[in-house]
Design a protein around this motif. Structure first.
Motif, PDB file in Angstrom:
ATOM      1  N   THR A 184       0.817  -1.214   0.000  1.00 36.92           N
ATOM      2  CA  THR A 184       0.000   0.000   0.000  1.00 36.92           C
ATOM      3  C   THR A 184       0.855   1.270   0.000  1.00 36.92           C
ATOM      4  N   SER A 185       2.130   1.142  -0.310  1.00 41.42           N
ATOM      5  CA  SER A 185       3.026   2.300  -0.322  1.00 41.42           C
ATOM      6  C   SER A 185       2.680   3.244  -1.477  1.00 41.42           C
ATOM      7  N   LEU A 186       2.300   4.467  -1.139  1.00 43.20           N
ATOM      8  CA  LEU A 186       2.028   5.479  -2.163  1.00 43.20           C
ATOM      9  C   LEU A 186       3.288   5.773  -2.953  1.00 43.20           C
ATOM     10  N   GLN A 187       4.408   5.829  -2.273  1.00 45.12           N
ATOM     11  CA  GLN A 187       5.684   6.122  -2.916  1.00 45.12           C
ATOM     12  C   GLN A 187       6.002   5.108  -4.021  1.00 45.12           C
ATOM     13  N   LEU A 188       5.900   3.833  -3.715  1.00 44.95           N
ATOM     14  CA  LEU A 188       6.221   2.806  -4.703  1.00 44.95           C
ATOM     15  C   LEU A 188       5.234   2.794  -5.854  1.00 44.95           C
ATOM     16  N   ALA A 189       3.962   3.071  -5.559  1.00 43.12           N
ATOM     17  CA  ALA A 189       2.969   3.142  -6.635  1.00 43.12           C
ATOM     18  C   ALA A 189       3.303   4.267  -7.607  1.00 43.12           C
ATOM     19  N   LEU A 190       3.760   5.389  -7.084  1.00 40.27           N
ATOM     20  CA  LEU A 190       4.128   6.503  -7.955  1.00 40.27           C
ATOM     21  C   LEU A 190       5.408   6.199  -8.724  1.00 40.27           C
ATOM     22  N   TYR A 191       6.307   5.433  -8.130  1.00 37.40           N
ATOM     23  CA  TYR A 191       7.498   5.002  -8.866  1.00 37.40           C
ATOM     24  C   TYR A 191       7.112   4.096 -10.039  1.00 37.40           C
ATOM     25  N   ALA A 192       6.150   3.208  -9.815  1.00 39.87           N
ATOM     26  CA  ALA A 192       5.672   2.346 -10.896  1.00 39.87           C
ATOM     27  C   ALA A 192       5.053   3.188 -12.012  1.00 39.87           C
ATOM     28  N   LEU A 193       4.280   4.195 -11.629  1.00 42.25           N
ATOM     29  CA  LEU A 193       3.713   5.113 -12.618  1.00 42.25           C
ATOM     30  C   LEU A 193       4.816   5.833 -13.386  1.00 42.25           C
ATOM     31  N   ALA A 194       5.858   6.264 -12.677  1.00 35.93           N
ATOM     32  CA  ALA A 194       6.979   6.941 -13.322  1.00 35.93           C
ATOM     33  C   ALA A 194       7.678   6.018 -14.322  1.00 35.93           C
ATOM     34  N   ALA A 195       7.781   4.745 -13.978  1.00 33.87           N
ATOM     35  CA  ALA A 195       8.410   3.788 -14.891  1.00 33.87           C
ATOM     36  C   ALA A 195       7.636   3.705 -16.209  1.00 33.87           C
ATOM     37  N   ARG A 196       6.314   3.705 -16.122  1.00 35.85           N
ATOM     38  CA  ARG A 196       5.502   3.708 -17.345  1.00 35.85           C
ATOM     39  C   ARG A 196       5.815   4.928 -18.191  1.00 35.85           C
ATOM     40  N   ASP A 197       5.921   6.064 -17.528  1.00 38.10           N
ATOM     41  CA  ASP A 197       6.168   7.310 -18.240  1.00 38.10           C
ATOM     42  C   ASP A 197       7.564   7.335 -18.845  1.00 38.10           C
TER      43      ASP A 197
END
Length: 275
Positions: free
Chosen positions: A143-156
């Motif tokens: 449930t880490s918000l930080q890691l979820a945003l890192y995954a989103l950044a990887a897509r970008d």
């Protein structure tokens, strides 16, 4: 409230041993994984990297013996890290990878990914190094918000999801990996938009919790009005201002020296073209 004090009001915070120790470890870990050769750095090489990157600012008021204790603790942590990862070492694809993702509605997310780790099948994982003494559970990491945003950044950045994301707690030597299927990126984006809307509306309500005792802004927080013993914000601002002015003077002197070298060897026009 802490976000308001740091990002909106831009109030200064004093350096602390924990912050300096953590930044020193991070710098050494970045060096360890940002290798151009397949062989892992030795424990001695990693110890030397720590020495070269040691941040002493948070230890200014500490005795020499206490400083040595912190430094040796960092050495021990890095020795264990090297021993743990050397047998299967593969250099990171990137360290301190910058990202800047547009989420729409005038909301952007920016930051750095600690490590992008190649996997054996051509994919990659994302790891964030933590210097906490205690590791989090897998449920907490999921449930880490930080890691979820890192995954989103990887897509970008690379047009695909990472295979996994992880928090690595380097003090106990535990990496908690979570497959990307367990990460809810859409929920993270919704949460960012919710927080952004609250910031725009000026809603900065305090949320007291067990970490408040560590907060540099406790003495000015409405939740703890009247409490004593917290950081002297004006005094901290004066100390930082003095330090920055001294740095500015040193930088100005060095700039003048470098300009003279360029002028003597390349002529005045080189400085004009440099701007």
């Amino acid at each position: 409230m802490k976000y308001k004090y740091q990002a909106v009001d831009k109030l200064p915070t004093p350096p602390t041993p924990h912050l300096s120790w953590g930044s020193s470890l991070h710098a050494a870990l970045e060096w360890f994984w940002d290798r151009k050769l397949p062989e892992p750095p030795s424990a001695d090489e990693l110890a030397a990297a720590l020495y070269d990157r040691w941040d002493d600012t948070g230890f200014a008021d500490m005795s020499r013996q206490d400083k040595i204790g912190w430094y040796r603790h960092a050495q021990d942590v890095l020795r264990r890290h090297q021993a743990q990862h050397a047998p299967s070492y593969r250099p990171a694809a990137a360290v301190e990878q910058w990202f800047d993702v547009d989420l729409g509605d005038r909301v952007r997310v920016r930051g750095f990914i600690d490590g992008v780790m190649p996997t054996g099948d051509g994919g990659f994982g994302i790891v964030d190094w933590k210097t906490n003494r205690r590791a989090k559970t897998r449920a907490q990491v999921e449930t880490s918000l930080q890691l979820a945003l890192y995954a989103l950044a990887a897509r970008d950045l690379w047009g695909r999801d990472p295979d996994w994301v992880a928090l690595e707690f380097v003090v106990p030597g535990i990496r908690v990996e979570v497959p990307i299927e367990r990460i809810d990126v859409d929920a993270a984006v919704a949460e960012v938009h919710r927080v952004a809307a609250a910031i725009r509306a000026g809603r900065f309500s305090p949320t007291p919790n067990r970490l408040c005792g560590w907060c540099d802004f406790r003495d000015i927080c409405p939740a703890f009005e009247g409490d004593d013993g917290a950081t002297d914000v004006p005094g901290t601002a004066l100390v930082e201002l003095q330090r920055l002015r001294r740095r500015q003077e040193r930088d100005a002197q060095r700039i003048a020296e470098l300009e003279q070298i360029v002028r003597d060897r390349l002529g005045e026009q080189a400085l004009v073209e440099l701007g």
